[in-house]
Scaffold this motif. Structure first.
Motif, PDB file in Angstrom:
ATOM      1  N   GLU A   1       0.853  -1.182   0.000  1.00  0.00           N
ATOM      2  CA  GLU A   1       0.000   0.000   0.000  1.00  0.00           C
ATOM      3  C   GLU A   1       0.897   1.243   0.000  1.00  0.00           C
ATOM      4  O   GLU A   1       1.755   1.401   0.862  1.00  0.00           O
ATOM      5  N   PRO A   2       0.738   2.128  -0.999  1.00  0.00           N
ATOM      6  CA  PRO A   2       1.628   3.292  -1.062  1.00  0.00           C
ATOM      7  C   PRO A   2       1.384   4.281   0.074  1.00  0.00           C
ATOM      8  O   PRO A   2       0.253   4.464   0.523  1.00  0.00           O
ATOM      9  N   THR A   3       2.469   4.914   0.477  1.00  0.00           N
ATOM     10  CA  THR A   3       2.379   5.979   1.480  1.00  0.00           C
ATOM     11  C   THR A   3       1.827   7.229   0.798  1.00  0.00           C
ATOM     12  O   THR A   3       1.797   7.311  -0.442  1.00  0.00           O
ATOM     13  N   PRO A   4       1.412   8.231   1.558  1.00  0.00           N
ATOM     14  CA  PRO A   4       0.959   9.478   0.935  1.00  0.00           C
ATOM     15  C   PRO A   4       2.021  10.103   0.020  1.00  0.00           C
ATOM     16  O   PRO A   4       1.702  10.570  -1.073  1.00  0.00           O
TER      17      PRO A   4
ATOM     18  N   THR B   1       2.194  12.426  -9.856  1.00  0.00           N
ATOM     19  CA  THR B   1       3.027  13.324 -10.665  1.00  0.00           C
ATOM     20  C   THR B   1       3.457  12.645 -11.956  1.00  0.00           C
ATOM     21  O   THR B   1       3.395  13.240 -13.042  1.00  0.00           O
ATOM     22  N   LEU B   2       3.888  11.382 -11.876  1.00  0.00           N
ATOM     23  CA  LEU B   2       4.279  10.644 -13.083  1.00  0.00           C
ATOM     24  C   LEU B   2       3.090  10.449 -14.019  1.00  0.00           C
ATOM     25  O   LEU B   2       3.230  10.551 -15.247  1.00  0.00           O
ATOM     26  N   GLU B   3       1.920  10.189 -13.465  1.00  0.00           N
ATOM     27  CA  GLU B   3       0.727  10.014 -14.303  1.00  0.00           C
ATOM     28  C   GLU B   3       0.373  11.312 -15.025  1.00  0.00           C
ATOM     29  O   GLU B   3       0.002  11.287 -16.207  1.00  0.00           O
ATOM     30  N   ARG B   4       0.506  12.462 -14.341  1.00  0.00           N
ATOM     31  CA  ARG B   4       0.253  13.751 -15.005  1.00  0.00           C
ATOM     32  C   ARG B   4       1.286  13.995 -16.092  1.00  0.00           C
ATOM     33  O   ARG B   4       0.965  14.454 -17.189  1.00  0.00           O
ATOM     34  N   LEU B   5       2.535  13.689 -15.808  1.00  0.00           N
ATOM     35  CA  LEU B   5       3.602  13.859 -16.789  1.00  0.00           C
ATOM     36  C   LEU B   5       3.345  13.022 -18.036  1.00  0.00           C
ATOM     37  O   LEU B   5       3.550  13.477 -19.166  1.00  0.00           O
ATOM     38  N   ALA B   6       2.879  11.800 -17.838  1.00  0.00           N
ATOM     39  CA  ALA B   6       2.617  10.899 -18.976  1.00  0.00           C
ATOM     40  C   ALA B   6       1.593  11.498 -19.940  1.00  0.00           C
ATOM     41  O   ALA B   6       1.665  11.255 -21.149  1.00  0.00           O
ATOM     42  N   LYS B   7       0.667  12.291 -19.434  1.00  0.00           N
ATOM     43  CA  LYS B   7      -0.378  12.882 -20.282  1.00  0.00           C
ATOM     44  C   LYS B   7       0.172  13.933 -21.238  1.00  0.00           C
ATOM     45  O   LYS B   7      -0.414  14.175 -22.284  1.00  0.00           O
ATOM     46  N   CYS B   8       1.292  14.559 -20.891  1.00  0.00           N
ATOM     47  CA  CYS B   8       1.844  15.612 -21.756  1.00  0.00           C
ATOM     48  C   CYS B   8       3.221  15.246 -22.319  1.00  0.00           C
ATOM     49  O   CYS B   8       3.875  16.075 -22.932  1.00  0.00           O
ATOM     50  N   TRP B   9       3.646  13.999 -22.103  1.00  0.00           N
ATOM     51  CA  TRP B   9       4.972  13.557 -22.564  1.00  0.00           C
ATOM     52  C   TRP B   9       5.028  13.590 -24.083  1.00  0.00           C
ATOM     53  O   TRP B   9       4.185  12.988 -24.755  1.00  0.00           O
ATOM     54  N   PRO B  10       6.025  14.266 -24.685  1.00  0.00           N
ATOM     55  CA  PRO B  10       6.119  14.343 -26.143  1.00  0.00           C
ATOM     56  C   PRO B  10       6.396  12.971 -26.771  1.00  0.00           C
ATOM     57  O   PRO B  10       7.157  12.175 -26.229  1.00  0.00           O
TER      58      PRO B  10
ATOM     59  N   ARG C   1       1.672  10.724  -4.082  1.00  0.00           N
ATOM     60  CA  ARG C   1       1.920  12.004  -4.764  1.00  0.00           C
ATOM     61  C   ARG C   1       2.918  11.824  -5.907  1.00  0.00           C
ATOM     62  O   ARG C   1       2.738  12.379  -6.997  1.00  0.00           O
ATOM     63  N   ALA C   2       3.977  11.042  -5.675  1.00  0.00           N
ATOM     64  CA  ALA C   2       4.974  10.806  -6.721  1.00  0.00           C
ATOM     65  C   ALA C   2       4.355  10.069  -7.906  1.00  0.00           C
ATOM     66  O   ALA C   2       4.606  10.416  -9.074  1.00  0.00           O
ATOM     67  N   ILE C   3       3.529   9.080  -7.627  1.00  0.00           N
ATOM     68  CA  ILE C   3       2.855   8.329  -8.695  1.00  0.00           C
ATOM     69  C   ILE C   3       1.922   9.249  -9.470  1.00  0.00           C
ATOM     70  O   ILE C   3       1.897   9.229 -10.709  1.00  0.00           O
TER      71      ILE C   3
END
Length: 75
Positions: free
Chosen positions: A6-9, A17-26, A13-15
């Protein structure tokens, strides 16, 4: 998930952030794990991953290395 996975808070947040980055990754960039280095790579001139003669990844296309622990091994 088990209790141990189970991920910590902070991890959530880090996960996120990566998911948001993936949406705009060139589409021109990709990530390559090289002996623990996480390399940001640019695609070759033809739009695919650039290789050297013999088949290895061409290090000339590394744009940055990111200090995030990683492993390129298979399961």
């Amino acid at each position: 998930m088990t209790e141990n996975t189970e991920p910590t808070p902070e991890e959530r947040r880090a996960i996120a952030t990566l998911e948001r980055l993936a949406k705009c990754w060139p589409k021109s960039l990709w990530l390559f794990s090289a002996s623990g280095l996480l390399c940001v790579m640019r695609n070759g001139p033809d739009g695919s991953k650039a290789h050297v003669p013999g088949g290895g990844i061409d290090p000339d296309y590394i744009l940055a290395t990111i200090d995030i622990s990683n492993d390129g091994g298979d399961w």
